[in-house]
Design a protein around this motif. Structure first.
Motif, PDB file in Angstrom:
ATOM      1  N   ARG A  67       0.838  -1.199   0.000  1.00 29.79           N
ATOM      2  CA  ARG A  67       0.000   0.000   0.000  1.00 29.79           C
ATOM      3  C   ARG A  67       0.875   1.252   0.000  1.00 29.79           C
ATOM      4  NH1 ARG A  67      -2.076  -3.588   3.866  1.00 29.79           N
ATOM      5  NH2 ARG A  67      -4.109  -4.470   3.298  1.00 29.79           N
ATOM      6  N   LYS A  94      -0.055   5.664  -0.252  1.00 27.53           N
ATOM      7  CA  LYS A  94      -0.927   6.811  -0.514  1.00 27.53           C
ATOM      8  C   LYS A  94      -2.356   6.387  -0.859  1.00 27.53           C
ATOM      9  CE  LYS A  94       2.625  10.115  -1.924  1.00 27.53           C
ATOM     10  NZ  LYS A  94       3.144  10.981  -3.015  1.00 27.53           N
ATOM     11  N   LYS A 132      -3.476   3.675  -2.123  1.00 21.73           N
ATOM     12  CA  LYS A 132      -3.641   2.716  -3.209  1.00 21.73           C
ATOM     13  C   LYS A 132      -3.107   1.356  -2.789  1.00 21.73           C
ATOM     14  CE  LYS A 132      -3.487   2.524  -8.229  1.00 21.73           C
ATOM     15  NZ  LYS A 132      -3.095   3.234  -9.478  1.00 21.73           N
ATOM     16  N   GLU A 133      -3.804   0.299  -3.187  1.00 20.02           N
ATOM     17  CA  GLU A 133      -3.444  -1.060  -2.770  1.00 20.02           C
ATOM     18  C   GLU A 133      -3.148  -1.935  -3.993  1.00 20.02           C
ATOM     19  OE1 GLU A 133      -5.486  -3.256   0.653  1.00 20.02           O
ATOM     20  OE2 GLU A 133      -6.353  -4.245  -1.101  1.00 20.02           O
ATOM     21  N   PHE A 134      -2.078  -2.733  -3.864  1.00 20.75           N
ATOM     22  CA  PHE A 134      -1.677  -3.651  -4.928  1.00 20.75           C
ATOM     23  C   PHE A 134      -1.537  -5.060  -4.346  1.00 20.75           C
ATOM     24  CE2 PHE A 134       0.012   0.526  -5.759  1.00 20.75           C
ATOM     25  CZ  PHE A 134      -0.220   0.746  -7.110  1.00 20.75           C
ATOM     26  N   LYS A 138      -8.825  -5.909  -9.359  1.00 18.94           N
ATOM     27  CA  LYS A 138      -7.784  -5.447  -8.435  1.00 18.94           C
ATOM     28  C   LYS A 138      -6.581  -4.911  -9.208  1.00 18.94           C
ATOM     29  CE  LYS A 138      -9.937  -6.949  -4.700  1.00 18.94           C
ATOM     30  NZ  LYS A 138     -10.419  -6.041  -3.632  1.00 18.94           N
ATOM     31  N   ASN A 139      -5.709  -4.202  -8.488  1.00 14.96           N
ATOM     32  CA  ASN A 139      -4.424  -3.780  -9.038  1.00 14.96           C
ATOM     33  C   ASN A 139      -3.413  -4.885  -8.727  1.00 14.96           C
ATOM     34  OD1 ASN A 139      -5.188  -0.996  -9.846  1.00 14.96           O
ATOM     35  ND2 ASN A 139      -5.492  -0.744  -7.642  1.00 14.96           N
ATOM     36  N   GLU A 168      -8.142  -4.084 -12.631  1.00 21.15           N
ATOM     37  CA  GLU A 168      -7.913  -2.643 -12.711  1.00 21.15           C
ATOM     38  C   GLU A 168      -6.591  -2.339 -13.418  1.00 21.15           C
ATOM     39  OE1 GLU A 168      -9.793   0.029 -11.787  1.00 21.15           O
ATOM     40  OE2 GLU A 168     -11.399  -1.426 -11.478  1.00 21.15           O
ATOM     41  N   SER A 169      -5.535  -3.049 -13.011  1.00 17.58           N
ATOM     42  CA  SER A 169      -4.222  -2.825 -13.609  1.00 17.58           C
ATOM     43  C   SER A 169      -3.360  -4.065 -13.400  1.00 17.58           C
ATOM     44  CB  SER A 169      -3.530  -1.598 -12.992  1.00 17.58           C
ATOM     45  OG  SER A 169      -3.310  -1.795 -11.604  1.00 17.58           O
TER      46      SER A 169
END
Length: 224
Positions: free
Chosen positions: A112, A114, A116-118, A144-145, A187-188
């Motif tokens: 994580r 800022k 945003k979660e990956f 999800k990213n 998402e990415s």
């Protein structure tokens, strides 16, 4: 006689390791560690001689040795050892990292930054990441990213991997990523290597810079 004994001992050790299913660590892995540790040790001794701030210097020295260990594992390891190295690398860069590999999750790490979660999947393989690796990761984590970290051709010296341009991902694996993005089922997706991660740690990149690097790499793959 001495050379014959040494040869015989190494030969028998190799047979025993093979029978027990043990993996011989490539020579380049040990050389990487020895060369870097020697350099860091020499620098450490030089600083001790020139400065009285021993505590701070020793702390820097210790951190540098830890970094060497992480990078060595990023280049060679698989399984839990590689997961831990990737976790440590992202933490060293400055990300918040949660290791969920033992919690029954479908991923190894969650990072994580800022808000945003990956989700991160880590693999160490003798060749490359294939379509099945990617398909499973995507199918288990829709919308999800995603970051896939591959230690490809892990028994080969990283320098040779670059020189020989050994592919970390198959063309079918990349097609699978493109299809998932086009279908908006995720998402990415950021397909990177542990060699990328090691370079970012060595160069002391910040999370913001690494996120930019992730986008650059993803763009290159998606245009290929």
């Amino acid at each position: 006689k001495k050379y014959f004994k040494d040869f015989t001992r190494k030969f028998l050790d190799a047979i025993e390791a093979n029978l027990l299913g043990q993996t011989t660590v490539p020579q380049w892995v040990e050389q990487l560690s020895v060369e870097k540790e020697l350099k860091i040790t020499n620098e450490f001794v030089d600083k001790i001689i020139k400065s009285s701030e021993c505590k701070e210097i020793f702390s820097d020295y210790k951190n540098e040795l830890i970094k060497i260990g992480i990078i060595k594992n990023l280049y060679f390891q698989s399984g839990t050892e590689l997961q831990n190295a990737v976790e440590d690398a992202f933490k060293m860069i400055g990300f918040e990292v949660e290791n969920v590999s033992t919690k029954g999750e479908s991923v190894d790490l969650v990072i994580r930054f800022k808000g945003k979660e990956f989700l991160v999947e880590v693999k160490g393989k003798e060749k490359y990441a294939d379509k099945e690796d990617i398909s499973n990761f995507i199918a288990n984590n829709p919308h999800k990213n995603l970051i896939f970290v591959i230690n490809h051709f892990r028994f080969i010296d990283p320098k040779e991997r670059k020189d020989k341009e050994l592919p970390p991902y198959t063309s079918d694996a990349i097609k699978t990523i493109k299809n998932a993005l086009n279908n908006k089922s995720i998402e990415s997706f950021y397909p990177i290597t542990t060699m990328d991660l090691a370079e970012w740690v060595q160069n002391k990149l910040t999370p913001d810079t690494v996120l930019a690097k992730l986008n650059e790499i993803a763009k290159i793959y998606m245009q290929s």
